[in-house]
Design an enzyme around this catalytic site. Sequence first.
Site, PDB file in Angstrom:
ATOM      1  N   HIS A 235       0.803  -1.222   0.000  1.00 18.36           N
ATOM      2  CA  HIS A 235       0.000   0.000   0.000  1.00 18.36           C
ATOM      3  C   HIS A 235       0.831   1.264   0.000  1.00 18.36           C
ATOM      4  O   HIS A 235       0.299   2.367  -0.137  1.00 18.36           O
ATOM      5  CB  HIS A 235      -0.932   0.044   1.210  1.00 18.36           C
ATOM      6  CG  HIS A 235      -0.227   0.398   2.476  1.00 18.36           C
ATOM      7  ND1 HIS A 235       0.461  -0.518   3.205  1.00 18.36           N
ATOM      8  CD2 HIS A 235      -0.063   1.589   3.107  1.00 18.36           C
ATOM      9  CE1 HIS A 235       1.009   0.082   4.240  1.00 18.36           C
ATOM     10  NE2 HIS A 235       0.714   1.361   4.211  1.00 18.36           N
TER      11      HIS A 235
HETATM   12  C1  UD1 Z   1      -2.445   5.072   5.887  1.00 14.31           C
HETATM   13  C2  UD1 Z   1      -1.249   5.569   6.706  1.00 14.31           C
HETATM   14  C3  UD1 Z   1      -0.160   4.510   6.690  1.00 14.31           C
HETATM   15  C4  UD1 Z   1      -0.696   3.143   7.081  1.00 14.31           C
HETATM   16  C5  UD1 Z   1      -1.868   2.802   6.169  1.00 14.31           C
HETATM   17  C6  UD1 Z   1      -2.443   1.433   6.475  1.00 14.31           C
HETATM   18  C7  UD1 Z   1      -0.773   7.989   6.702  1.00 14.31           C
HETATM   19  C8  UD1 Z   1       0.109   9.032   6.179  1.00 14.31           C
HETATM   20  N1  UD1 Z   1      -0.685   6.780   6.127  1.00 14.31           N
HETATM   21  O1  UD1 Z   1      -2.049   5.002   4.545  1.00 14.31           O
HETATM   22  O2  UD1 Z   1       0.828   4.906   7.623  1.00 14.31           O
HETATM   23  O3  UD1 Z   1       0.319   2.181   6.980  1.00 14.31           O
HETATM   24  O4  UD1 Z   1      -2.867   3.806   6.340  1.00 14.31           O
HETATM   25  O5  UD1 Z   1      -3.633   1.176   5.839  1.00 14.31           O
HETATM   26  O6  UD1 Z   1      -1.532   8.261   7.605  1.00 14.31           O
HETATM   27  N2  UD1 Z   1      -9.103   4.689   1.143  1.00 14.31           N
HETATM   28  C9  UD1 Z   1     -10.296   4.038   0.941  1.00 14.31           C
HETATM   29  N3  UD1 Z   1     -10.938   3.524   2.018  1.00 14.31           N
HETATM   30  C10 UD1 Z   1     -10.435   3.634   3.277  1.00 14.31           C
HETATM   31  C11 UD1 Z   1      -9.227   4.304   3.460  1.00 14.31           C
HETATM   32  C12 UD1 Z   1      -8.561   4.823   2.389  1.00 14.31           C
HETATM   33  O7  UD1 Z   1     -10.772   3.914  -0.176  1.00 14.31           O
HETATM   34  O8  UD1 Z   1     -11.071   3.162   4.219  1.00 14.31           O
HETATM   35  C13 UD1 Z   1      -8.375   5.260  -0.004  1.00 14.31           C
HETATM   36  C14 UD1 Z   1      -8.322   6.777   0.098  1.00 14.31           C
HETATM   37  O9  UD1 Z   1      -9.391   7.352  -0.530  1.00 14.31           O
HETATM   38  C15 UD1 Z   1      -7.015   7.109  -0.556  1.00 14.31           C
HETATM   39  C16 UD1 Z   1      -6.167   5.891  -0.294  1.00 14.31           C
HETATM   40  O10 UD1 Z   1      -7.042   4.824   0.058  1.00 14.31           O
HETATM   41  O11 UD1 Z   1      -7.177   7.251  -1.939  1.00 14.31           O
HETATM   42  C17 UD1 Z   1      -5.143   6.137   0.782  1.00 14.31           C
HETATM   43  O12 UD1 Z   1      -5.733   6.407   2.049  1.00 14.31           O
HETATM   44  P1  UD1 Z   1      -4.938   7.249   3.171  1.00 14.31           P
HETATM   45  O13 UD1 Z   1      -5.699   7.273   4.425  1.00 14.31           O
HETATM   46  O14 UD1 Z   1      -4.517   8.534   2.579  1.00 14.31           O
HETATM   47  O15 UD1 Z   1      -3.579   6.505   3.400  1.00 14.31           O
HETATM   48  P2  UD1 Z   1      -3.155   4.988   3.381  1.00 14.31           P
HETATM   49  O16 UD1 Z   1      -2.441   4.713   2.114  1.00 14.31           O
HETATM   50  O17 UD1 Z   1      -4.276   4.080   3.758  1.00 14.31           O
END
Ligand code: UD1
Length: 385
Positions: free
Chosen positions: A209
């Site tokens: 991820h």
């Molecule tokens: C976040 C954390 C990371 C952790 C990871 C585990 C930060 C900077 N990063 O990264 O440290 O290891 O979580 O999962 O805080 N999304 C969904 N559904 C969700 C959550 C996210 O669709 O429930 C999508 C978001 O729209 C976005 C992407 O996933 O496009 C990334 O989500 P984001 O919360 O920004 O960071 P992670 O990559 O999940």
Amino acid sequence: MQRLKVVAVVGARPNFMKIAPLLWAAGRRPDSFEFRLVHTGQHYDKNMNEVFFQELGIREPDIHLGVGSGSHAEQTARIMVALEKVLVEDPADLVLVVGDVNSTLAAALVASKLHVPTAHVEAGLRSRDRRMPEEINRMVTDCLSEVLFTTSRLADRNLLAEGVPPERICLVGNIMIDTLIHFLDRAEGRDTPERLGLKRGGYALVTLHRPGNVDDAAKLGGIIDTLCRISRELPVVFPVHPRTRGTLAAFGLFERLEREPGVTLAEPQGYLDFLSLMRSSRLVISDSGGIQEETTYLKIPCLTLRENTERPETVEFGTNLLIGHDGDRLYEQARRILDGGWKAGGELEFWDGRVAERILDELERRRDRLTAPPAERLVDTGARL
Ligand code: UD1
């Protein structure tokens, strides 16, 4: 004596297994602690979120900020604005944060400006790679926190080298392992591998991820090529993070994986199913932080698709190896594991299932200092940074 009013802040999947043991332990000390749980809503999908609350026995958050996705600045700022209101309306003695996600950083900033002391659980981890957003989150959170609960002596050393006064550092061990130990038997009793058509001990478990791996078409393509190659010798199961699902689809790689007979694609798994899959895997390939530690505890070989790690004890004493981004090296090391040539790994100090109790003991011990007026705590703190 007055109970210590703690606001515990969580937001993203890797936070939930770190807060659960603290909430259980605080529930056993109702005369000493009043915990309020705030969920920022950084992760919001059911399988990134609700399922963890149900399985880990975390009660419904007292307050849900519902911030959702956005750029780092948007996400962090929205959490700050919403959390500030919560802390102004109902002041706390302490804000407790875990891990290194954007919610962790935002909460530490808000609390500090309101003169509320912050305790950081999992402090002192450093990858020394500021390209990782989590590294920035770790550094700033540690700098602002009054109490730094660390997982290992290496983390203590990092903090001391940055000039943190020793009295703020408290080595308690790895809280995620409290949760793992608590649920291991239950996870082992599940039929998750069978449900996914896998043979126990006969598959590789993959998670990806990290933006550095999944947002770049060439890099992600290279990883997928190697995973397909490995899957011809050892079945691969891959629960796909929402971010990764998005980029795999955008780069046309998702169909490629679907067509590969040895690859099983799955939704992000709940805690128990993931632990069950990890426990019965032959090896794990991942770019996660926490999985490096969980596999070390379980003594499962782990190949980490990163150039560096903030958890070097998992490489030094555990079963983890950093692979970087070299597909051939990933394949060779997977082959080496299959040929039986892997390090056994050892035990880590204080990764023993008693971390939450140690944290609460320490907070009780520090109660007077934590509740002292700001003029006594926040003036003449000594130069840092
Ligand atoms: C976040 C954390 C990371 C952790 C990871 C585990 C930060 C900077 N990063 O990264 O440290 O290891 O979580 O999962 O805080 N999304 C969904 N559904 C969700 C959550 C996210 O669709 O429930 C999508 C978001 O729209 C976005 C992407 O996933 O496009 C990334 O989500 P984001 O919360 O920004 O960071 P992670 O990559 O999940």
